[in-house]
Every structure is written in C-alpha cells, then in structure tokens.
Design a protein around this motif. Structure first.
Motif, PDB file in Angstrom:
ATOM      1  N   ALA A 117       0.866  -1.192   0.000  1.00 53.09           N
ATOM      2  CA  ALA A 117       0.000   0.000   0.000  1.00 53.09           C
ATOM      3  C   ALA A 117       0.891   1.227   0.000  1.00 53.09           C
ATOM      4  O   ALA A 117       1.978   1.223   0.578  1.00 53.09           O
ATOM      5  N   GLY A 118       0.432   2.283  -0.652  1.00 49.90           N
ATOM      6  CA  GLY A 118       1.184   3.525  -0.687  1.00 49.90           C
ATOM      7  C   GLY A 118       2.032   3.652  -1.942  1.00 49.90           C
ATOM      8  O   GLY A 118       1.999   2.803  -2.841  1.00 49.90           O
ATOM      9  N   ARG A 119       2.819   4.729  -1.999  1.00 48.39           N
ATOM     10  CA  ARG A 119       3.633   5.047  -3.177  1.00 48.39           C
ATOM     11  C   ARG A 119       4.999   5.557  -2.710  1.00 48.39           C
ATOM     12  O   ARG A 119       5.083   6.423  -1.838  1.00 48.39           O
ATOM     13  N   MET A 120       6.066   5.016  -3.305  1.00 48.49           N
ATOM     14  CA  MET A 120       7.428   5.402  -2.950  1.00 48.49           C
ATOM     15  C   MET A 120       8.200   5.712  -4.228  1.00 48.49           C
ATOM     16  O   MET A 120       8.182   4.923  -5.183  1.00 48.49           O
ATOM     17  N   GLU A 121       8.876   6.865  -4.230  1.00 49.24           N
ATOM     18  CA  GLU A 121       9.640   7.279  -5.410  1.00 49.24           C
ATOM     19  C   GLU A 121      11.116   6.934  -5.241  1.00 49.24           C
ATOM     20  O   GLU A 121      11.708   7.134  -4.184  1.00 49.24           O
ATOM     21  N   HIS A 122      11.708   6.421  -6.344  1.00 44.01           N
ATOM     22  CA  HIS A 122      13.138   6.095  -6.391  1.00 44.01           C
ATOM     23  C   HIS A 122      13.833   7.051  -7.350  1.00 44.01           C
ATOM     24  O   HIS A 122      13.368   7.287  -8.460  1.00 44.01           O
ATOM     25  N   LYS A 123      14.982   7.614  -6.926  1.00 42.78           N
ATOM     26  CA  LYS A 123      15.866   8.369  -7.808  1.00 42.78           C
ATOM     27  C   LYS A 123      17.295   7.971  -7.468  1.00 42.78           C
ATOM     28  O   LYS A 123      17.622   7.798  -6.285  1.00 42.78           O
ATOM     29  N   ASP A 124      18.142   7.819  -8.501  1.00 43.94           N
ATOM     30  CA  ASP A 124      19.512   7.408  -8.214  1.00 43.94           C
ATOM     31  C   ASP A 124      20.526   8.160  -9.061  1.00 43.94           C
ATOM     32  O   ASP A 124      20.179   8.907  -9.982  1.00 43.94           O
ATOM     33  N   SER A 125      21.806   7.935  -8.725  1.00 44.29           N
ATOM     34  CA  SER A 125      22.909   8.640  -9.348  1.00 44.29           C
ATOM     35  C   SER A 125      23.220   8.157 -10.751  1.00 44.29           C
ATOM     36  O   SER A 125      24.044   8.763 -11.445  1.00 44.29           O
ATOM     37  N   VAL A 126      22.593   7.072 -11.186  1.00 40.68           N
ATOM     38  CA  VAL A 126      22.772   6.580 -12.547  1.00 40.68           C
ATOM     39  C   VAL A 126      21.766   7.228 -13.496  1.00 40.68           C
ATOM     40  O   VAL A 126      21.872   7.122 -14.708  1.00 40.68           O
ATOM     41  N   GLY A 127      20.764   7.914 -12.926  1.00 42.83           N
ATOM     42  CA  GLY A 127      19.759   8.591 -13.728  1.00 42.83           C
ATOM     43  C   GLY A 127      18.413   7.912 -13.766  1.00 42.83           C
ATOM     44  O   GLY A 127      17.500   8.372 -14.461  1.00 42.83           O
ATOM     45  N   ASN A 128      18.258   6.824 -13.002  1.00 41.51           N
ATOM     46  CA  ASN A 128      16.970   6.130 -12.963  1.00 41.51           C
ATOM     47  C   ASN A 128      16.006   6.853 -12.035  1.00 41.51           C
ATOM     48  O   ASN A 128      16.404   7.387 -10.999  1.00 41.51           O
ATOM     49  N   GLY A 167       3.459  -3.434  -6.692  1.00 37.51           N
ATOM     50  CA  GLY A 167       4.626  -3.352  -7.560  1.00 37.51           C
ATOM     51  C   GLY A 167       5.918  -3.618  -6.806  1.00 37.51           C
ATOM     52  O   GLY A 167       5.961  -3.658  -5.577  1.00 37.51           O
ATOM     53  N   ALA A 168       6.994  -3.812  -7.584  1.00 38.85           N
ATOM     54  CA  ALA A 168       8.306  -4.087  -7.008  1.00 38.85           C
ATOM     55  C   ALA A 168       9.371  -3.299  -7.758  1.00 38.85           C
ATOM     56  O   ALA A 168       9.233  -3.044  -8.959  1.00 38.85           O
ATOM     57  N   GLN A 169      10.422  -2.929  -7.045  1.00 40.22           N
ATOM     58  CA  GLN A 169      11.604  -2.338  -7.668  1.00 40.22           C
ATOM     59  C   GLN A 169      12.830  -3.131  -7.250  1.00 40.22           C
ATOM     60  O   GLN A 169      12.956  -3.529  -6.089  1.00 40.22           O
ATOM     61  N   TRP A 170      13.704  -3.348  -8.224  1.00 41.22           N
ATOM     62  CA  TRP A 170      14.919  -4.141  -8.027  1.00 41.22           C
ATOM     63  C   TRP A 170      16.109  -3.264  -8.360  1.00 41.22           C
ATOM     64  O   TRP A 170      16.123  -2.606  -9.412  1.00 41.22           O
ATOM     65  N   MET A 171      17.080  -3.201  -7.460  1.00 36.98           N
ATOM     66  CA  MET A 171      18.269  -2.390  -7.700  1.00 36.98           C
ATOM     67  C   MET A 171      19.513  -3.182  -7.366  1.00 36.98           C
ATOM     68  O   MET A 171      19.709  -3.620  -6.231  1.00 36.98           O
ATOM     69  N   LYS A 172      20.354  -3.399  -8.371  1.00 35.93           N
ATOM     70  CA  LYS A 172      21.648  -4.058  -8.183  1.00 35.93           C
ATOM     71  C   LYS A 172      22.677  -2.963  -7.934  1.00 35.93           C
ATOM     72  O   LYS A 172      23.128  -2.301  -8.866  1.00 35.93           O
ATOM     73  N   ALA A 173      23.016  -2.750  -6.670  1.00 30.71           N
ATOM     74  CA  ALA A 173      23.972  -1.699  -6.339  1.00 30.71           C
ATOM     75  C   ALA A 173      25.349  -2.028  -6.893  1.00 30.71           C
ATOM     76  O   ALA A 173      26.045  -1.168  -7.423  1.00 30.71           O
ATOM     77  N   ALA A 174      25.768  -3.287  -6.742  1.00 30.40           N
ATOM     78  CA  ALA A 174      27.041  -3.768  -7.265  1.00 30.40           C
ATOM     79  C   ALA A 174      28.174  -2.801  -6.918  1.00 30.40           C
ATOM     80  O   ALA A 174      28.379  -2.496  -5.758  1.00 30.40           O
ATOM     81  N   LYS A 175      28.903  -2.257  -7.936  1.00 32.17           N
ATOM     82  CA  LYS A 175      30.100  -1.465  -7.629  1.00 32.17           C
ATOM     83  C   LYS A 175      29.765  -0.145  -6.946  1.00 32.17           C
ATOM     84  O   LYS A 175      30.625   0.456  -6.308  1.00 32.17           O
ATOM     85  N   GLY A 176      28.511   0.309  -7.077  1.00 32.49           N
ATOM     86  CA  GLY A 176      28.142   1.499  -6.328  1.00 32.49           C
ATOM     87  C   GLY A 176      27.017   2.289  -6.949  1.00 32.49           C
ATOM     88  O   GLY A 176      26.931   2.426  -8.173  1.00 32.49           O
ATOM     89  N   ILE A 177      26.161   2.791  -6.086  1.00 36.07           N
ATOM     90  CA  ILE A 177      25.059   3.641  -6.511  1.00 36.07           C
ATOM     91  C   ILE A 177      24.643   4.493  -5.313  1.00 36.07           C
ATOM     92  O   ILE A 177      24.813   4.084  -4.152  1.00 36.07           O
ATOM     93  N   TRP A 234      19.027  -1.203 -12.444  1.00 34.78           N
ATOM     94  CA  TRP A 234      17.762  -0.897 -11.756  1.00 34.78           C
ATOM     95  C   TRP A 234      16.610  -1.293 -12.664  1.00 34.78           C
ATOM     96  O   TRP A 234      16.703  -1.190 -13.892  1.00 34.78           O
ATOM     97  N   ALA A 235      15.521  -1.767 -12.089  1.00 27.68           N
ATOM     98  CA  ALA A 235      14.334  -2.118 -12.874  1.00 27.68           C
ATOM     99  C   ALA A 235      13.088  -1.884 -12.038  1.00 27.68           C
ATOM    100  O   ALA A 235      13.068  -2.140 -10.824  1.00 27.68           O
ATOM    101  N   ASP A 236      12.042  -1.401 -12.715  1.00 28.97           N
ATOM    102  CA  ASP A 236      10.752  -1.128 -12.091  1.00 28.97           C
ATOM    103  C   ASP A 236       9.744  -2.142 -12.627  1.00 28.97           C
ATOM    104  O   ASP A 236       9.652  -2.349 -13.843  1.00 28.97           O
ATOM    105  N   HIS A 237       8.996  -2.797 -11.742  1.00 23.33           N
ATOM    106  CA  HIS A 237       8.035  -3.823 -12.141  1.00 23.33           C
ATOM    107  C   HIS A 237       6.666  -3.486 -11.535  1.00 23.33           C
ATOM    108  O   HIS A 237       6.399  -3.808 -10.375  1.00 23.33           O
TER     109      HIS A 237
END
Length: 274
Positions: free
Chosen positions: A68-79, A87-97, A130-133
């Motif tokens: 329930a609710g709404r959450m906004e994602h913004k990152d340094s890669v431009g996503n 819904g789901a959001q998946w973020m592979k930080a890996a070397k850095g984000i 990063w991916a938004d589903h």
C-alpha cells in the motif's frame, strides 16, 4: 519442518522511518543469500514522511515490494520511478550507486518490504542496474482459494519479473483463503516464511503476524489460515553463496579491506567509478 521461529523487532532507518527489522537483528542474523528484510507499515505520516534521503550502496541487491502507498526512487545513474501497491523495484547496487527513496504521499497507509540480497564476490564490482516492475507485470497463480503473486523466480511454469537464476531465488506473496495450500520445495537451502497478516498454520505450527519461520530445505510447505481474519505470508527461498560477509551500514563486501575501500571511494565521490 520448522527449524526456528523469530519475531521482528522495532527499528528506524533512513531519516527516522519506523519499521520492523525481521532479518539482520539480534535473534536472526544473515540468512545467506538474504542480508536483511524490513517491513514498514504505518498510516501515521510522521512514521514515514521523512523517507530515505540520498545514501550509498555497494555489493548487493535491494528489492522493494509495496502492499500500500507510493514510494519514489531516484539514483545517481539517472533512474527514476514510483513503486505503487502491488509493484516491485529491483536495484543491483554492485560497484556502487547513490539513491533516495521518498514517499509520494502525505497521508494514508504506507506498507511494504525491503529485502537485501547478497551478491557473490565476482559480481560485487559489476555495473549497477535498476528495474521497475508495476503490479500488472507480476504474475498471479490460483492455488485452491489462495492467490500467489510470483515476484521473483520460477513456479508452476510461471516466471516472476525478478530473476537471479544462479541463486534459485524465489519470492512469493501468498494471500490465503480457507483451504490449505501446499508449496513444493525446489531444494533451496535457505527457506523462510514471514507472516505479515493474520495467523497462519505453517506445517502444523501456528505463527502470528510478525513472526518468521526458518524451514527445512526439502519439505513441502503447508499453509493454512488460522482464523477468520485475512492471512498472508511472504515466502523467500534461495541458495547460499557461502562466502564471508563484511558489512558496514550500506556496504556489503567480503573483507574489511573492501569495506574501507568502499568508504574511501564514497568520500572521494568515486563510488561508481571503482
């Protein structure tokens, strides 16, 4: 068979968001490959409105799933994107984000989960992704009178939108009816069930809302609602990576030296360039 059972504990993160920490708390540490599981649930905006301002990550994956609710994602890669109920959001930080997760509402119920999934050493310094589903992209299966949403992995010929095949990673949101439901095992060594609504009989033992059960690897999971109230669980399963874990806040690597390097890279503004 239930191996152990655990109750989540109150915690705060971000800029003071109140939540329940289920994995990575004193009674339940890392559950390889799962590093952390948080549930955030409140209809009081004071509990969530400050959100999670910009902060860094390295060495693992985050998965946010909203009820329930709404959450906004913004990152340094431009996503950028907004995850809404179902819904789901998946973020592979890996070397850095560096990213921020901020509420897109000023009142009402905010309810969801964030899961941290470890990466093997060979992938920890790979490129960030990063991916938004949205909800309509997550398949639903009917099993008896239960509804199973397949967020990650494979089940009964269906594929969830989030895939990490090398770990046989599975994540389901199971909303129970009154009939019992059986979920077969694919042999993943780490199998966890968290009750987030109602009371649920898990392989014959009743767990209340807010409890997690660690399960034997090979048993079929038997679930049944234990009451008139709606009952729902999150099921997680995955293959352990089996490597050393070194963590300092938002950085998860294999050695202390790698953690110190991550801190230096962040402080020097080159987290993503390493």
């Amino acid at each position: 068979m239930i191996l152990t059972r655990h109750r989540g504990m109150p915690a705060q993160d971000g800029a003071g968001v109140k939540l329940t920490r289920i994995i990575n708390q004193p009674s339940l540490r890392y559950q390889d490959p799962f590093l952390m599981l948080d549930e955030f649930r409140s209809d009081d905006p004071n509990d969530y409105i400050a959100g999670f301002p910009p902060h860094p990550h390295r060495g693992f994956v985050t998965l946010t799933y909203m009820l329930a609710g709404r959450m906004e994602h913004k990152d340094s890669v431009g996503n950028t994107g907004v995850v809404e109920a179902g819904g789901a959001q998946w973020m592979k930080a890996a070397k850095g984000i560096i990213h921020a997760e901020m509420p897109k509402q000023e009142d009402g119920l905010m309810w969801g989960f964030q899961l941290w999934i470890n990466l093997p050493a060979k992938d920890k310094l790979s490129a960030a992704q990063w991916a938004d589903h949205p909800a309509e992209k997550i398949p639903e299966l009917a099993i008896n009178d239960a509804t199973v949403r397949l967020i990650a992995g494979e089940y009964e010929g269906q594929s969830g939108p989030i895939q990490q095949p090398e770990q046989q990673f599975l994540m389901m949101d199971i909303k129970l009816g009154q009939a019992p439901v059986g979920i077969e095992s694919f042999g993943q060594q780490t199998r966890l069930v968290y009750v987030y609504q109602g009371n649920v009989a898990i392989n014959g033992d009743v767990l209340q809302r807010g409890e997690l059960a660690r399960l034997a690897a090979t048993d079929t999971l038997q679930l049944q609602s234990d009451g008139a109230e709606d009952a729902s669980v999150i099921l997680l399963a995955g293959e352990p990576i089996g490597e050393p874990i070194a963590q300092y806040g938002p950085f998860v690597m294999n050695t202390q030296q790698e953690i110190e390097q991550a801190i230096r890279d962040y402080q020097a503004g080159r987290l993503q360039e390493a």
